[in-house]
Scaffold this motif. Structure first.
Motif, PDB file in Angstrom:
ATOM      1  N   GLU A  38       0.766  -1.045   0.143  1.00 55.99           N
ATOM      2  CA  GLU A  38      -0.104  -0.078  -0.104  1.00 55.99           C
ATOM      3  C   GLU A  38       0.764   1.036   0.061  1.00 55.99           C
ATOM      4  OE1 GLU A  38      -3.120   0.318  -0.258  1.00 55.99           O
ATOM      5  OE2 GLU A  38      -3.982  -1.780  -0.057  1.00 55.99           O
ATOM      6  N   ALA A  40       0.645   5.267   0.383  1.00 53.82           N
ATOM      7  CA  ALA A  40      -0.647   6.413   0.720  1.00 53.82           C
ATOM      8  C   ALA A  40       0.192   7.637   0.502  1.00 53.82           C
ATOM      9  CB  ALA A  40      -0.603   6.457   2.245  1.00 53.82           C
ATOM     10  N   HIS A  41       1.429   7.596   0.526  1.00 55.28           N
ATOM     11  CA  HIS A  41       2.300   8.735  -0.037  1.00 55.28           C
ATOM     12  C   HIS A  41       2.548   8.642  -1.515  1.00 55.28           C
ATOM     13  CE1 HIS A  41       3.158   9.997   4.260  1.00 55.28           C
ATOM     14  NE2 HIS A  41       3.193   8.752   4.176  1.00 55.28           N
ATOM     15  N   HIS A  42       1.751   8.709  -2.428  1.00 54.56           N
ATOM     16  CA  HIS A  42       1.560   8.759  -3.749  1.00 54.56           C
ATOM     17  C   HIS A  42       1.891   9.800  -4.642  1.00 54.56           C
ATOM     18  CE1 HIS A  42       0.913   6.837  -7.881  1.00 54.56           C
ATOM     19  NE2 HIS A  42       1.180   5.532  -7.418  1.00 54.56           N
ATOM     20  N   GLN A  47      -4.294   7.488  -3.382  1.00 53.63           N
ATOM     21  CA  GLN A  47      -3.993   6.122  -2.549  1.00 53.63           C
ATOM     22  C   GLN A  47      -3.258   5.174  -3.797  1.00 53.63           C
ATOM     23  OE1 GLN A  47      -3.871   5.396   0.755  1.00 53.63           O
ATOM     24  NE2 GLN A  47      -2.989   3.223   0.725  1.00 53.63           N
ATOM     25  N   GLU A  49      -1.128   1.347  -5.010  1.00 51.28           N
ATOM     26  CA  GLU A  49      -0.615   0.020  -4.542  1.00 51.28           C
ATOM     27  C   GLU A  49       0.462  -0.614  -5.508  1.00 51.28           C
ATOM     28  OE1 GLU A  49      -3.060  -3.460  -2.801  1.00 51.28           O
ATOM     29  OE2 GLU A  49      -2.819  -3.850  -5.104  1.00 51.28           O
TER      30      GLU A  49
END
Length: 330
Positions: A38, A40-42, A47, A49
């Protein structure tokens, strides 16, 4: 065997991811392979993956987007379709690239950015051959792995080959990039692993735990008082609560109040431990019994009465038979 994080793959994962997971699990022992990481800091999404992130000491880090569909189409207008799904505008390389740059940015922000080794991305077509995959400006041919690379003895080599090509590409296009032999080393690999999947344990301090227990005790006491206020006016009352919430204390206090008002009081429980505890809390004048013991006593009492009735009836039958016999003889 590589260290897989997590160590198992879910049954609901696509078949292609199951296949890649199986072959990467047999990679060298010092490799670390993340699955379904995962992000979260994309860099471009709320979000994201990454299907797989392979940290190969001495070679680099490869972010892999897996496509296990039996057909892949590109319509020449920037749209892609995987199997029978709807058309989308993101290629598998774009998906993997977003995860790659997000990971680089995250590691750099923690002081663990890549130095002297590549972090790059690739797409893995687990059902198809890359021989029919057309070249495009958005990817290099060496960024594509296919069904032929799924053999357990070929998968690690395919990862290393891709990272070597990526390193050569970075050296050609980025000023100042220089490959450092042996990087990432074991220490840097462990640092990457720690940052991407931190290990920690949270627990209340002793002071905070004591404060909460005091608050809970005060709350339970207030609730118990409310319950006891309605016990006397309700012939049936069900009290539910978790362990330690004071149900036993409520039962004992209700029994004491009933006994003090002159009522015959029976407290029925399920096991011996609660029986002993309630007997202690209730004190003298209140009968505390386990349900099994009470039922056995009731059954025995009625069985005794039935036996006495049976014997009386038998004597009456014998007496009647004797009288009738005397009458017949006369």
């Amino acid at each position: 065997m590589a260290r897989m994080i997590p160590p198992t793959i879910g049954d609901d994962a696509p078949p292609g991811e199951h296949a890649v997971f199986a072959v990467l699990r047999d990679a060298p022992d010092d490799w670390v392979v993340f699955h379904s990481l995962e992000i979260a800091h994309h860099v471009s999404q709320v979000q994201g993956e990454a299907d797989f992130v392979v940290v190969a000491p001495g070679h680099g880090v490869l972010v892999i987007e897996v496509k296990s569909h039996e057909s892949i189409e590109a319509d020449g207008e920037g749209r892609w379709r995987y199997g029978k799904r709807d058309w989308v505008t993101r290629s598998p390389f774009e998906q993997a690239s977003g995860a790659q740059h997000s990971i680089i940015e995250f590691l750099e922000s923690r002081g663990a950015g890549p130095v002297g080794y590549p972090i790059f991305h690739a797409a893995w077509l687990t059902q198809l051959s890359k021989s029919k995959f057309s070249a495009g400006i958005g990817w290099h041919e060496w960024q594509l792995l296919d069904a032929a690379d799924l053999a357990a003895d070929k998968a690690p080599g395919a990862i290393i080959r891709t990272l070597n090509k990526a390193s050569a590409h970075l050296a050609e296009t980025i000023s100042g990039y220089r490959r450092v032999e042996g990087q990432p080393d074991q220490a840097h690999t462990e640092r990457i692993t720690e940052l991407l999947t931190p290990r920690f344990q949270l627990e209340l301090s002793a002071k905070e735990l004591a404060r909460r227990r005091e608050h809970e005790q005060a709350t339970f006491t207030a609730e118990q008082v409310k319950i006891l206020d309605v016990v006397g006016s309700n012939p049936r009352l069900l009290v539910e609560g978790p362990a330690g919430s004071g149900k036993t204390w409520v039962a004992a206090e209700a029994a004491r109040r009933a006994a003090e008002s002159g009522k015959r009081t029976l407290v029925v429980v399920f096991n011996r431990l609660i029986e002993a505890r309630l007997a202690e809390l209730c004190g003298e004048g209140i009968e505390v019994r386990r349900i099994h013991s009470l039922m056995a006593q009731v059954v025995d009492r009625h069985a005794g009465k039935n036996e006495a009735v049976r014997k009386l009836a038998s004597r009456q039958r014998l007496l009647t038979a004797g009288i009738l016999g005397d009458l017949q003889r006369h």
